[in-house]
Every structure is written in C-alpha cells, then in structure tokens.
Design a protein around this motif. Sequence first.
Motif, PDB file in Angstrom:
ATOM      1  N   LYS A 134      21.425 -27.575 118.556  1.00 57.48           N
ATOM      2  CA  LYS A 134      22.043 -28.898 118.333  1.00 57.48           C
ATOM      3  C   LYS A 134      20.999 -29.999 118.448  1.00 57.48           C
ATOM      4  N   ARG A 161      22.861 -31.106 109.813  1.00 58.18           N
ATOM      5  CA  ARG A 161      24.000 -30.485 110.489  1.00 58.18           C
ATOM      6  C   ARG A 161      24.389 -29.284 109.653  1.00 58.18           C
ATOM      7  N   GLU A 184      18.965 -30.014 115.336  1.00 53.62           N
ATOM      8  CA  GLU A 184      19.710 -30.645 114.239  1.00 53.62           C
ATOM      9  C   GLU A 184      19.689 -32.168 114.373  1.00 53.62           C
TER      10      GLU A 184
END
Length: 428
Positions: free
Chosen positions: A367, A376, A370
């Motif tokens: 995450k 995403r 990203e």
Amino acid sequence: MSTVTTPANFTELGLITPLLARLTELEYQQPTPIQAQAIPSVLAGRDLIAGANTGSGKTATFALPILQQIHEQADKTPSSKGNYVTALILVPTRELAKQVADSIKSYAVHFNGAIKTLAVFGGVSANTQMLALRGGTDILVATPGRLLDLISSNAIKLDKVKTLVLDEADRMLSLGFTEELSALLALTPKQKQILLFSATFPEQVKSLTQELLNNPVEIQVQSSDASTLVQRVFTVNKGEKTALLAHLIQLHQWRQALIFVNAKNNCEHLAEKLIKRGIRAEVFHGDKGQSERTRVLDGFKAGEIEVLIATDIAARGLDIEKLPVVINFNLPRSPSDYMHRIGRSGRAGEVGLALSLIDYEDYHHFKVIEKKNKIRLEREQVEGFEVDEIITDAILAANKPMAKPEGSGKKKRKKKPQVNADIWLKNS
Ligand code: AMP
C-alpha cells in the motif's frame, strides 16, 4: 519543468550525417520525447537536468550530442593530449557502465574508430584498464570508486573534461557515492557542460543540482511507454509464493522472466527451489564475481538464460530487449525501487508485464508503494492459490503491522492449480 509530447524527427534535431545514418540502421524511426526535447539544447552546450523514466532513450540523449561535439572539436584540437578525458559519464553500477559504453560505441560506428570510448569499473583488473587508458580517451564511462583509483595511479586525469554526465544521479547518491562524487568533481575544470539524469529527485539530488548546474534546461518526460506496461498484483498465502511462481512460469511459458528478491542468499534459495521444480534459473547479485556477473547478464540479454533471479543491482538502468515480465517475489524496500524494477519490462514501446506476489506480510508495504507511486492496483487471486483471508483496507488499518491470519501458512493443495484464463488473456 516542461513536458513534451510531440517528438520531431532526428534530422530536425541538428544531428550530423554519421549519426543519422547509424540511427537509420538501428531503425530508430523518431526521437523519443526526451531526445526531441534535450538534444538541441545539449548540442548548444547548455547544462541539462532531466527526469526521465527508465527506457526513455536517455543514453542516446547524451551520447549523440557528445559524439557530435567531439567529432566537431577534433579538427580544432591537437590529437596528442596525454591521459585526457573529454567527456566523462559517471554511472552507479558496473553493468550500466558497460552497457552505456557499448551503446556509445554502437552510435559511433560511422566515425570509423576516430572517437575512443572506454568503460572502467571495479571488480576486474585495473591493469588492463590502465593499459587501455594510455594516450587518454575521448569518452570515459566510469563507476566513481574505480575512477578515483585510476586517477590516484595517474592512469587518467580529468582536467580536460568538457562534458560531465551524471547518469542515475539519485542512485549514485543513495549508494553512498556522495564523497567520491565530490572528489571527482573537484578534479574537473570549472568550465564544463553538465548533464544530470535522475529518475527521482530527492533532496540530495536537488542540492547537487543547485551547486553544480549553470542555468540548466529542465526537462521532465512522462514516458510515452507507460501504458504498454501492465502492472498486476497477486495475493498468495505465506509459504505458497514459490509454488505460485513456479506455476505461473510453467503455465505462461514466458520467453524470459526477471525475478526480484531482497537478499543475495534469497536469490540462491529461490533458484534451488525452482530448479527442483524443473525450472532452469540463474542468479545475479553483488556477491558474484565480475566475470560471473558478466556471463549471466550477457546470457540473459542474449535470451540464453530464461529465468533470472536478482537483487536490486539489476533494477536500475539495465536494458534487456523485449523482456516480457518482471516479477517482484519480494517487494522492494523503497517505493522508487519498485518503479525501477518494473521499468526493466515494457521498454521502448514494447508490451511488458510487472507482477508482484504479495502475502499478508507484504500488504501494508505494498500500500505504501502504491501511495508513493500514485498507483492503485486491484488485488487478484490465482485459482488454486486462493488466500485464506482476503485482507481489506479496513482490516489493514485496524491491524498495523499485519498479524498472521488464522490458517495461513503452508497447506496441502488437493487439486492441481489453474490460473483463471482471463487473467492472462489481457496480457498475452
Ligand atoms: P535507454 O533509456 O537509453 O536505456 O534506452 C532504452 C532502449 O531504447 C534502448 O534499447 C535503445 O536502443 C532504445 N532506443 C533509444 N532511443 C530510441 C529511439 N528513438 N527509437 C527506438 N528505440 C530507441
């Protein structure tokens, strides 16, 4: 910084016939955006700061004008100049030094040997390099440490440098070359053209730029190739990554795959496991001797090695033609290394695929990757390798760092795994 989208053709950039002829032979039909934007300014002697993605064609961006300048200066300068260097290109890794020098030699073939290009880097005999440097060289591509050694042995001097290229400047600084760079810069003349290329611009690079560059042309090119690289992320239970990797390789029969892991010994372990599963894999990391590194890289570039397991020393700058897939078996620690790794595929307009295999311990870090890279990706599962627990953003937020989910770990699979066909249809 300005963004360019319309490339001109090479003739309009002001390049001379021996270079244009070579570009035609190499089937370069038009300049890449960075070439179109930067080459005229570099030819005009301006300093340059360029932010360009890997695979953007940046080597030719500095190599072509440097060759042209040296060719044009050759008529005006006496040929005997001792152990001189006219253009110095500093790069962070040995492989990049060799690759850049090979590209320059290739662009220079129609100068019929009149422009001498050499690469010097550590890990191989310095004596051979000293001999090659006798009488000086027009273009020198070097890693900083070995270059300093050669200077202290009086094999080469930097006082005639007219153009200095700092390639992968962010990488050089992050690899701890800051002191070497300062020492080298102090040995070059004050008056020189500087071309700085960096994929990212951390503070260190910004301050280097401010200190060194004189009213530079600034270019930031969004790679027009980005859309040809498909990024995907597969979730997998911990303990099943190797099986999933082997399954994907065998199922998809990629012509070649570059697999990134985070540590040198992980390269060896993973290679052993793949070999046991009938997949021929070789490894590439910093503990290998230089002759082995060269053998493996040349073999991979030539397509003779199909599966290469590497640490991040392979993540930067290396140009492997038509590499169909890059796989993150371990995630890179730094989000910018993610971009460098995946940039090995989908280069120069080729279609490429970047896969990341993540288990529950990787979720949180992925995450972060990203977020930092402003991407995403949808979490996908491979049939036969479904995860025991789907980890949602809400679970992630409540559980930092991730706790091991119930039932996770090595489990016996009853049926032969199969990949959901439409996962691959998009990329085949
Ligand atoms: P680089 O970003 O310099 O590593 O270059 C990436 C790849 O693009 C290399 O294989 C180059 O030979 C190729 N290349 C560079 N410029 C062009 C161009 N204008 N047209 C086609 N291929 C190019």
